[in-house]
Design an enzyme around this catalytic site. Sequence first.
Site, mmCIF file in Angstrom:
data_model
loop_
_atom_site.group_PDB
_atom_site.id
_atom_site.type_symbol
_atom_site.label_atom_id
_atom_site.label_comp_id
_atom_site.label_asym_id
_atom_site.label_seq_id
_atom_site.Cartn_x
_atom_site.Cartn_y
_atom_site.Cartn_z
ATOM 1 N N HIS A 122 0.870 -1.191 0.000
ATOM 2 C CA HIS A 122 0.000 0.000 0.000
ATOM 3 C C HIS A 122 0.902 1.234 0.000
ATOM 4 O O HIS A 122 2.022 1.190 0.536
ATOM 5 C CB HIS A 122 -0.845 -0.057 1.272
ATOM 6 N N ASP A 199 3.377 -4.482 7.808
ATOM 7 C CA ASP A 199 2.143 -3.704 7.698
ATOM 8 C C ASP A 199 0.989 -4.665 7.984
ATOM 9 O O ASP A 199 0.646 -5.500 7.144
ATOM 10 C CB ASP A 199 2.054 -3.103 6.289
ATOM 11 N N GLN A 202 -4.317 -4.903 7.090
ATOM 12 C CA GLN A 202 -5.379 -5.799 6.608
ATOM 13 C C GLN A 202 -5.374 -7.096 7.404
ATOM 14 O O GLN A 202 -6.421 -7.571 7.836
ATOM 15 C CB GLN A 202 -5.182 -6.113 5.112
ATOM 16 N N LYS A 225 -10.156 -0.114 10.520
ATOM 17 C CA LYS A 225 -10.420 -1.380 9.810
ATOM 18 C C LYS A 225 -10.752 -2.497 10.803
ATOM 19 O O LYS A 225 -11.309 -3.515 10.436
ATOM 20 C CB LYS A 225 -9.198 -1.786 8.985
ATOM 21 N N CYS A 364 -4.729 2.615 -3.626
ATOM 22 C CA CYS A 364 -3.460 3.077 -3.012
ATOM 23 C C CYS A 364 -2.354 2.050 -3.226
ATOM 24 O O CYS A 364 -1.559 1.795 -2.299
ATOM 25 C CB CYS A 364 -3.622 3.356 -1.519
#
Length: 406
Positions: A122, A199, A202, A225, A364
């Site tokens: 991202h 990261d 998600q 999220k 993104c």
Amino acid sequence: MYDLAKIRADFPILSRQVNGKPLVYLDNGASAQKPQVVIDAVTRGYAEEYANVHRGLHYLSNLATEKYESTRGTIARFLNAASEEEIVFTTGTTEGINLVSYAWAAPRLQPGDEIVLSVMEHHANIVPWHFLRERQGVVLKWVEVDGNGDLDPQAVIDAIGPRTKLVAVTQMSNVLGTVVDVAAICRGAREKGVPVLVDGSQSSVHMPVDVQAIGCDFYAITGHKLYGPSGSGAIWISRERQAEMRPFLGGGDMIREVTRDTVTWNDPPMKFEAGTPGIVQQIGLGVALDYLMGLGMANIAAHERSLRDYARDRLQGLNWLNVQGNSAGKGAIFSFTMQGAAHAHDISTILDKRGIAVRAGTHCAMPLMTHLGITASCRASFGLYNTVEEVDVLVSALELAHELFA
Ligand code: PLP
């Protein structure tokens, strides 16, 4: 037992209509809806328990501080961190990665030093590293994904050279749903003495996370999220890396003492948290994580696996739909384009007319779009409250869109 009807009733927005149709919310990859317990916590936080944290000696300040700080412990449990001092509050993953870029990487990296990234990151895990490329000549080394959208951990490890100072990878692609074996990457990187930033924006939403088992150095999450308020989030930073870091933003809370000529820093994690934080947002995040842990992350993962399998079968049946990425262990995220030249924005507008919320565009992730040879796609991303019936509604709407554009 995973009681889907009961879970759906926890999310008031799911009972509303959009464009005269029941809402089918498939934009969870962008941001998730909030359960009533989180909405109540935010309302109560402002209506009954609000004051600034850390500085006050009065009742409300102490109450707000206690609740706010308790989220740190909740995040530590959620990520299985060894200590809550390793949890640094942020406004989300974007801030967390920028924090690492400014406070850890910028003071250490020299011109020609390298950061290894995958092509499916991202922008939040690309642009902070571009800053270092632009400002101090750091080199970005890109690792490709294969035809299924899988990232081979060994390819990442092989990309680590003598000048590599950091590996920065996602644990789950926000476009393809690919799950990356970050533990394998960390094992290989550790052998070469290179820290790893994961990261977790998600992945942390869809699977149990154990930062100690992963063996990374930095792990970023984002509250909105995770069914929590926007503006909440955190980054887990190992003690070892914290000890190497400069402060990030300067201001109140992050200092121990300020004189006209000198300043000394507070201990981590406060050293990295300046100014008045998102008090109620972080309190809401704590409630959201308790909600998720109450359902059980393994149960959520199992439910979403069945949604993924059903959606994969149904979407594969549409021979005019190009679904990007088909990794066997992917999450329930599907990006697609439609033959017949319908633009992703047109498809999403047609779906919206049927009450279905999806995302369209580059997500993104422009380097990934270039790698895939497309300019935009539609993305349906599922969450803990979605149903197989909603997959059917999506497929019918796609069939309608295809008829219109064929
Ligand atoms: N990383 C990934 C994989 C994401 O999907 C996102 C959000 O879409 C981010 C980072 C950025 O998160 P935020 O905008 O909440 O900081």
